[in-house]
Write a protein that holds these residues in place. Sequence first.
Motif, short mmCIF file in Angstrom:
data_model
loop_
_atom_site.label_atom_id
_atom_site.label_comp_id
_atom_site.label_asym_id
_atom_site.label_seq_id
_atom_site.Cartn_x
_atom_site.Cartn_y
_atom_site.Cartn_z
N ILE A 187 0.93 -1.37 -0.01
CA ILE A 187 0.15 0.18 0.02
C ILE A 187 0.75 1.19 -0.04
O ILE A 187 1.65 1.39 0.73
N ALA A 188 0.45 2.11 -0.80
CA ALA A 188 1.21 3.43 -1.10
C ALA A 188 0.85 4.57 -0.50
O ALA A 188 -0.23 4.99 -1.27
N PRO A 189 0.81 4.85 0.82
CA PRO A 189 -0.04 6.14 1.27
C PRO A 189 0.36 7.61 0.85
O PRO A 189 1.42 7.46 0.27
N GLY A 190 -0.48 8.34 0.50
CA GLY A 190 0.01 9.90 0.44
C GLY A 190 -0.03 10.47 1.65
O GLY A 190 0.50 9.78 2.72
N PRO A 191 -0.35 11.78 1.70
CA PRO A 191 -0.16 12.60 3.09
C PRO A 191 -1.33 11.94 3.82
O PRO A 191 -2.51 12.35 3.78
N ILE A 192 -0.99 11.39 5.20
CA ILE A 192 -2.00 10.85 6.08
C ILE A 192 -1.91 11.66 7.36
O ILE A 192 -0.38 11.74 7.71
N ARG A 193 -2.78 11.79 8.18
CA ARG A 193 -2.76 12.54 9.43
C ARG A 193 -2.27 11.62 10.37
O ARG A 193 -3.13 10.89 11.17
N THR A 194 -0.98 11.62 10.69
CA THR A 194 -0.42 10.68 11.51
C THR A 194 0.72 11.79 12.06
O THR A 194 1.10 12.70 12.02
N PRO A 195 1.38 10.93 13.40
CA PRO A 195 2.32 11.88 14.13
C PRO A 195 3.70 11.86 13.08
O PRO A 195 4.21 13.11 13.61
N MET A 196 4.01 11.15 12.56
CA MET A 196 5.06 11.19 11.41
C MET A 196 4.82 12.54 10.68
O MET A 196 5.77 13.15 10.42
N LEU A 197 3.30 12.80 10.06
CA LEU A 197 3.30 14.07 9.21
C LEU A 197 3.26 15.32 10.15
O LEU A 197 3.86 16.31 9.77
N MET A 257 1.59 19.19 0.53
CA MET A 257 1.22 18.11 0.45
C MET A 257 -0.35 18.07 0.10
O MET A 257 -0.73 17.13 -0.79
N THR A 258 -1.15 18.83 0.66
CA THR A 258 -2.58 18.77 0.29
C THR A 258 -2.76 19.02 -1.20
O THR A 258 -3.61 18.59 -1.91
N ASP A 259 -2.11 20.07 -1.72
CA ASP A 259 -2.17 20.48 -3.08
C ASP A 259 -1.39 19.56 -3.96
O ASP A 259 -2.17 19.56 -5.36
N ARG A 271 -7.57 17.19 -2.50
CA ARG A 271 -7.13 18.49 -1.48
C ARG A 271 -7.55 18.32 -0.29
O ARG A 271 -8.01 19.10 0.50
N ARG A 272 -7.09 17.28 0.26
CA ARG A 272 -7.16 17.02 1.83
C ARG A 272 -6.08 15.82 2.29
O ARG A 272 -5.55 15.09 1.36
N LEU A 273 -6.02 15.79 3.33
CA LEU A 273 -5.00 14.64 3.88
C LEU A 273 -5.92 13.36 4.02
O LEU A 273 -7.15 13.38 4.28
N GLY A 274 -5.14 12.20 4.03
CA GLY A 274 -5.97 11.06 4.36
C GLY A 274 -6.00 10.73 5.64
O GLY A 274 -5.39 11.34 6.56
N GLU A 275 -6.94 9.79 6.10
CA GLU A 275 -6.96 9.35 7.68
C GLU A 275 -6.46 7.97 7.80
O GLU A 275 -6.40 7.17 6.68
N GLY A 313 -5.14 10.49 -5.03
CA GLY A 313 -4.73 10.76 -6.35
C GLY A 313 -3.35 11.69 -6.46
O GLY A 313 -3.24 12.40 -7.40
N MET A 314 -2.64 11.30 -5.48
CA MET A 314 -1.52 12.15 -5.41
C MET A 314 -0.68 12.07 -6.65
O MET A 314 -0.46 10.66 -7.21
N GLY A 315 -0.07 13.06 -7.48
CA GLY A 315 0.98 12.69 -8.38
C GLY A 315 0.06 12.68 -9.65
O GLY A 315 0.93 12.72 -10.88
N LEU A 316 -1.24 12.57 -9.73
CA LEU A 316 -1.90 12.59 -11.10
C LEU A 316 -1.84 14.09 -11.66
O LEU A 316 -2.46 14.15 -12.75
N GLY A 317 -1.70 15.13 -10.82
CA GLY A 317 -1.94 16.55 -11.47
C GLY A 317 -3.23 17.11 -11.34
O GLY A 317 -4.15 16.37 -10.70
N GLY A 318 -3.57 18.14 -11.71
CA GLY A 318 -5.04 18.47 -11.83
C GLY A 318 -5.09 19.80 -11.07
O GLY A 318 -6.01 20.49 -11.00
#
Length: 252
Positions: free
Chosen positions: A182-192, A207-209, A214-218, A247-252
């Motif tokens: 599993i490849a997470p994007g920006p997730i709301r964690t202590p590391m982030l 990260m969100t952009d 346009r949001r963090l994951g959980e 959709g991280m990295g797909l642009g838009g």
Amino acid sequence: MPAPGTRTFGRLDGRRALVSGGAQGIGAAIVRSFADAGARVVIGDVDLAKASDLAGQVGMIAARLDVADTGMVQEMMLQHGPFDIVVNNAGADQHAFFTDTTPEDWARLIAVNLVSTFACTHAALPAMQAARFGRIINITSEAARLGSKGGAVYSAAKGGVIAFTKSIARENARFGITANSIAPGPIRTPMLELAVAEGGDRILRAMTDATLLRRLGEPEEIAAAVLFLASDQAAYITGETIGVSGGMGLGG
């Protein structure tokens, strides 16, 4: 044990699972989802106090586990294994430009993010092969596929996890073992939260952009994908890397 495909969707009743780095963040969400699905979970974490607290909440087992210590991994496997499911979730990052890092930094990040995946998988596979069943699920990162400014070594280590996952899938399909990541994007964690604390709101906006949503994951959104891959319903999926990244990295 019921034959594959006979379980209620998403159930793991009777399965034994190890979740490394399971005391907080994504790992804790995975532990909770597995516990709710009926699995018996060992929460492996270097922070035994946090792991024990979570274990008490969900009625599971906590074990101190430094995934960079291959000897400790083997001891844990002898004490608590064998496992039907291994989730290699433990990880660490360091936000710094590559020229500001040291060989000691490289060794630590590679040990925690990549060698740990080798160690836990190596320790678990013989019993899985004998049982002719297993699920290896590795948590990598979209940084492995896109690169990360200020995270070159982390990205490289997580890229290694993707290549390793594919190789393990090839070697073990004949034993009824699947391996996926599993490849997470920006997730709301202590590391982030640590990265944001070091880099400020600018890092958070970037990260969100970078996501289409346009949001963090959980953490629970990662856990849902891991639960699916661990279930009988994912028995025909192996060698894959699934992005859970808005959709991280797909642009838009």
